[in-house]
Design a protein around this motif. Sequence first.
Motif, PDB file in Angstrom:
ATOM      1  N   ASP A 168       0.818  -1.221   0.000  1.00 32.74           N
ATOM      2  CA  ASP A 168       0.000   0.000   0.000  1.00 32.74           C
ATOM      3  C   ASP A 168       0.848   1.266   0.000  1.00 32.74           C
ATOM      4  OD1 ASP A 168       0.944  -0.596   2.510  1.00 32.74           O
ATOM      5  OD2 ASP A 168      -0.951  -0.352   3.559  1.00 32.74           O
ATOM      6  N   VAL A 169       2.122   1.156   0.397  1.00 30.83           N
ATOM      7  CA  VAL A 169       3.052   2.287   0.353  1.00 30.83           C
ATOM      8  C   VAL A 169       4.259   1.876  -0.486  1.00 30.83           C
ATOM      9  CG1 VAL A 169       4.511   3.844   1.694  1.00 30.83           C
ATOM     10  CG2 VAL A 169       2.323   3.062   2.651  1.00 30.83           C
ATOM     11  N   LYS A 170       4.463   2.568  -1.593  1.00 29.46           N
ATOM     12  CA  LYS A 170       5.566   2.231  -2.486  1.00 29.46           C
ATOM     13  C   LYS A 170       6.856   2.921  -2.028  1.00 29.46           C
ATOM     14  CE  LYS A 170       2.827  -0.108  -5.179  1.00 29.46           C
ATOM     15  NZ  LYS A 170       2.843  -1.578  -5.134  1.00 29.46           N
ATOM     16  N   PRO A 171       8.000   2.273  -2.234  1.00 29.32           N
ATOM     17  CA  PRO A 171       9.262   2.879  -1.817  1.00 29.32           C
ATOM     18  C   PRO A 171       9.769   3.909  -2.821  1.00 29.32           C
ATOM     19  CG  PRO A 171       9.680   0.770  -2.841  1.00 29.32           C
ATOM     20  CD  PRO A 171       8.188   0.924  -2.806  1.00 29.32           C
ATOM     21  N   THR A 172      10.683   4.753  -2.353  1.00 27.22           N
ATOM     22  CA  THR A 172      11.420   5.665  -3.235  1.00 27.22           C
ATOM     23  C   THR A 172      12.645   4.925  -3.739  1.00 27.22           C
ATOM     24  OG1 THR A 172      10.684   7.585  -1.973  1.00 27.22           O
ATOM     25  CG2 THR A 172      12.622   7.868  -3.383  1.00 27.22           C
ATOM     26  N   LEU A 173      12.849   4.917  -5.057  1.00 25.70           N
ATOM     27  CA  LEU A 173      13.952   4.175  -5.666  1.00 25.70           C
ATOM     28  C   LEU A 173      15.070   5.124  -6.092  1.00 25.70           C
ATOM     29  CD1 LEU A 173      11.892   1.750  -7.957  1.00 25.70           C
ATOM     30  CD2 LEU A 173      12.685   1.353  -5.619  1.00 25.70           C
ATOM     31  N   ARG A 174      16.319   4.711  -5.854  1.00 25.61           N
ATOM     32  CA  ARG A 174      17.484   5.495  -6.285  1.00 25.61           C
ATOM     33  C   ARG A 174      18.572   4.565  -6.802  1.00 25.61           C
ATOM     34  NH1 ARG A 174      17.200  10.758  -5.153  1.00 25.61           N
ATOM     35  NH2 ARG A 174      15.835  11.490  -3.477  1.00 25.61           N
ATOM     36  N   ALA A 175      19.356   5.087  -7.760  1.00 28.92           N
ATOM     37  CA  ALA A 175      20.437   4.302  -8.348  1.00 28.92           C
ATOM     38  C   ALA A 175      21.624   4.217  -7.397  1.00 28.92           C
ATOM     39  CB  ALA A 175      20.876   4.930  -9.665  1.00 28.92           C
ATOM     40  N   LEU A 176      22.306   3.075  -7.427  1.00 28.84           N
ATOM     41  CA  LEU A 176      23.517   2.833  -6.650  1.00 28.84           C
ATOM     42  C   LEU A 176      24.628   2.383  -7.603  1.00 28.84           C
ATOM     43  CD1 LEU A 176      22.038   0.873  -3.604  1.00 28.84           C
ATOM     44  CD2 LEU A 176      22.871   3.232  -3.604  1.00 28.84           C
ATOM     45  N   PRO A 177      25.868   2.278  -7.131  1.00 32.38           N
ATOM     46  CA  PRO A 177      26.958   1.808  -8.003  1.00 32.38           C
ATOM     47  C   PRO A 177      26.683   0.422  -8.572  1.00 32.38           C
ATOM     48  CG  PRO A 177      27.844   2.778  -6.001  1.00 32.38           C
ATOM     49  CD  PRO A 177      26.367   2.698  -5.809  1.00 32.38           C
ATOM     50  N   ARG A 178      27.301   0.137  -9.727  1.00 30.08           N
ATOM     51  CA  ARG A 178      27.313  -1.185 -10.347  1.00 30.08           C
ATOM     52  C   ARG A 178      25.931  -1.663 -10.789  1.00 30.08           C
ATOM     53  NH1 ARG A 178      32.051  -4.110  -8.783  1.00 30.08           N
ATOM     54  NH2 ARG A 178      30.863  -6.056  -8.823  1.00 30.08           N
ATOM     55  N   ALA A 197      19.859  -5.620 -10.732  1.00 35.99           N
ATOM     56  CA  ALA A 197      19.187  -5.450 -12.026  1.00 35.99           C
ATOM     57  C   ALA A 197      18.326  -6.657 -12.383  1.00 35.99           C
ATOM     58  CB  ALA A 197      20.230  -5.202 -13.118  1.00 35.99           C
ATOM     59  N   ASP A 198      18.705  -7.835 -11.882  1.00 34.51           N
ATOM     60  CA  ASP A 198      17.896  -9.024 -12.153  1.00 34.51           C
ATOM     61  C   ASP A 198      16.872  -9.279 -11.044  1.00 34.51           C
ATOM     62  OD1 ASP A 198      19.541  -9.886 -10.136  1.00 34.51           O
ATOM     63  OD2 ASP A 198      20.398 -11.575 -11.232  1.00 34.51           O
ATOM     64  N   ASP A 199      16.561  -8.243 -10.249  1.00 33.95           N
ATOM     65  CA  ASP A 199      15.421  -8.247  -9.322  1.00 33.95           C
ATOM     66  C   ASP A 199      15.658  -9.029  -8.038  1.00 33.95           C
ATOM     67  OD1 ASP A 199      12.951  -7.008  -8.994  1.00 33.95           O
ATOM     68  OD2 ASP A 199      11.819  -8.776  -9.615  1.00 33.95           O
ATOM     69  N   ARG A 200      16.917  -9.370  -7.722  1.00 34.22           N
ATOM     70  CA  ARG A 200      17.198 -10.050  -6.459  1.00 34.22           C
ATOM     71  C   ARG A 200      17.372  -9.035  -5.335  1.00 34.22           C
ATOM     72  NH1 ARG A 200      22.297 -12.597  -6.201  1.00 34.22           N
ATOM     73  NH2 ARG A 200      22.994 -10.977  -7.639  1.00 34.22           N
ATOM     74  N   ILE A 201      16.871  -9.357  -4.136  1.00 33.19           N
ATOM     75  CA  ILE A 201      17.161  -8.564  -2.947  1.00 33.19           C
ATOM     76  C   ILE A 201      18.525  -9.002  -2.431  1.00 33.19           C
ATOM     77  CG2 ILE A 201      16.464  -8.003  -0.589  1.00 33.19           C
ATOM     78  CD1 ILE A 201      13.577  -8.584  -1.449  1.00 33.19           C
ATOM     79  N   PHE A 222      15.839  -1.546   1.238  1.00 29.26           N
ATOM     80  CA  PHE A 222      16.303  -2.770   0.600  1.00 29.26           C
ATOM     81  C   PHE A 222      17.224  -2.366  -0.549  1.00 29.26           C
ATOM     82  CE2 PHE A 222      12.678  -5.738   1.923  1.00 29.26           C
ATOM     83  CZ  PHE A 222      13.511  -6.556   2.663  1.00 29.26           C
ATOM     84  N   ILE A 223      18.205  -3.207  -0.854  1.00 26.22           N
ATOM     85  CA  ILE A 223      19.032  -3.043  -2.050  1.00 26.22           C
ATOM     86  C   ILE A 223      18.708  -4.208  -2.974  1.00 26.22           C
ATOM     87  CG2 ILE A 223      21.389  -2.962  -2.968  1.00 26.22           C
ATOM     88  CD1 ILE A 223      22.288  -1.985  -0.196  1.00 26.22           C
ATOM     89  N   HIS A 224      18.436  -3.897  -4.242  1.00 25.38           N
ATOM     90  CA  HIS A 224      18.127  -4.969  -5.190  1.00 25.38           C
ATOM     91  C   HIS A 224      18.937  -4.797  -6.469  1.00 25.38           C
ATOM     92  CE1 HIS A 224      15.216  -1.770  -6.130  1.00 25.38           C
ATOM     93  NE2 HIS A 224      15.153  -2.265  -7.354  1.00 25.38           N
ATOM     94  N   TYR A 247      22.998  -1.387  -9.215  1.00 24.23           N
ATOM     95  CA  TYR A 247      22.062  -1.745  -8.153  1.00 24.23           C
ATOM     96  C   TYR A 247      21.182  -0.545  -7.811  1.00 24.23           C
ATOM     97  CZ  TYR A 247      24.678  -6.050  -7.655  1.00 24.23           C
ATOM     98  OH  TYR A 247      25.260  -7.267  -7.908  1.00 24.23           O
ATOM     99  N   ARG A 248      20.106  -0.798  -7.077  1.00 16.13           N
ATOM    100  CA  ARG A 248      19.181   0.272  -6.694  1.00 16.13           C
ATOM    101  C   ARG A 248      18.777   0.102  -5.237  1.00 16.13           C
ATOM    102  NH1 ARG A 248      14.376   1.226 -10.847  1.00 16.13           N
ATOM    103  NH2 ARG A 248      14.756   3.409 -10.331  1.00 16.13           N
ATOM    104  N   SER A 249      18.485   1.228  -4.605  1.00 16.79           N
ATOM    105  CA  SER A 249      17.944   1.195  -3.246  1.00 16.79           C
ATOM    106  C   SER A 249      16.454   1.494  -3.294  1.00 16.79           C
ATOM    107  CB  SER A 249      18.648   2.226  -2.357  1.00 16.79           C
ATOM    108  OG  SER A 249      18.326   3.545  -2.764  1.00 16.79           O
ATOM    109  N   ALA A 250      15.727   0.921  -2.357  1.00 15.91           N
ATOM    110  CA  ALA A 250      14.294   1.171  -2.203  1.00 15.91           C
ATOM    111  C   ALA A 250      14.065   1.590  -0.764  1.00 15.91           C
ATOM    112  CB  ALA A 250      13.495  -0.077  -2.530  1.00 15.91           C
ATOM    113  N   CYS A 251      13.549   2.805  -0.552  1.00 11.51           N
ATOM    114  CA  CYS A 251      13.447   3.379   0.786  1.00 11.51           C
ATOM    115  C   CYS A 251      11.998   3.618   1.190  1.00 11.51           C
ATOM    116  CB  CYS A 251      14.216   4.703   0.839  1.00 11.51           C
ATOM    117  SG  CYS A 251      14.017   5.603   2.399  1.00 11.51           S
TER     118      CYS A 251
END
Length: 277
Positions: free
Chosen positions: A12-22, A84-88, A80-82, A24-28
């Motif tokens: 019901d609450v979506k995270p804010t996504l940001r790019a990380l090195p290599r 490009a292939d959608d793994r946490i 969470f950090i995930h 990867y992405r963070s979801a806050c």
Amino acid sequence: MTSFSTLVRSFDVKPTLRALPRGYRSACWSPPASLGAAHKEAIYGALREVSTLAFGADMTPYWRDRSRDGFLDRISRFYFIHSADDRIVGWTGYHRLKLAGRACLYLDSTGVLPELQNTGIMTGLFSQFLAWEMLRSGPWGVYVSMRTENPVVYQSFYKVAGERNTHPCLTASVPPRVQEMGRQLSVWLKQSDKFEPSSLRVKGAYDNLDALYGELPTCDDENINRYFREHLRPVDAFLVLAKLSGPSTLLSIARRRLGAVLKKRHSRQGESRKKAA
């Protein structure tokens, strides 16, 4: 393990996504307390899985206790950090506290999969939110703290704050103010009976587990590795406190972020040249 997109699809609450090195992405989630009960339980399930893989030890008892204590209801920000292939592949989060009259961010349970340690991914995430929190705190700066037995985590603090501002220091005693901050933090953590102010050590910090790591990680500074080996047992930890203040620290953080961007751009340019050739 459940993929990141599958995990959050019904939230019901979506995270804010940001790019990380290599790549990867963070979801806050800020704060995650706004999530529904079922969605919090789904996050706890994912945390049990990824942390067991990260530490090489069964983390079920740990997260059972943390969920009962309302971890996601109390923390200010959770990530969470995930991949490009959608793994946490990792997680972290922090609380905003006042300790001995100073603003302090307490970094709570944090980890990444073993193959991603020392790759700059977690440091990249720390750089993102530390720069913002420093600007938010004003001229007094902000302390960052964490309970850890991991030399890699300590080195991340050390690289940003410098030796003089990172405690326990490898070569100097802990100042009285920092000892008091550690004492107040140990009370907040409900571990004051296990805390040693002069060393910032928490004896038996992880006594609800056999050991937090199957095999303790090491960083690329042997002096740090040796210090941790000599002062901690497998169930002990330090309360690491690092002071971040002034333009030099912001410049250090910005330099690291810029370096990661330039390195990524250089890599792309090299791949383009190879294709053109």
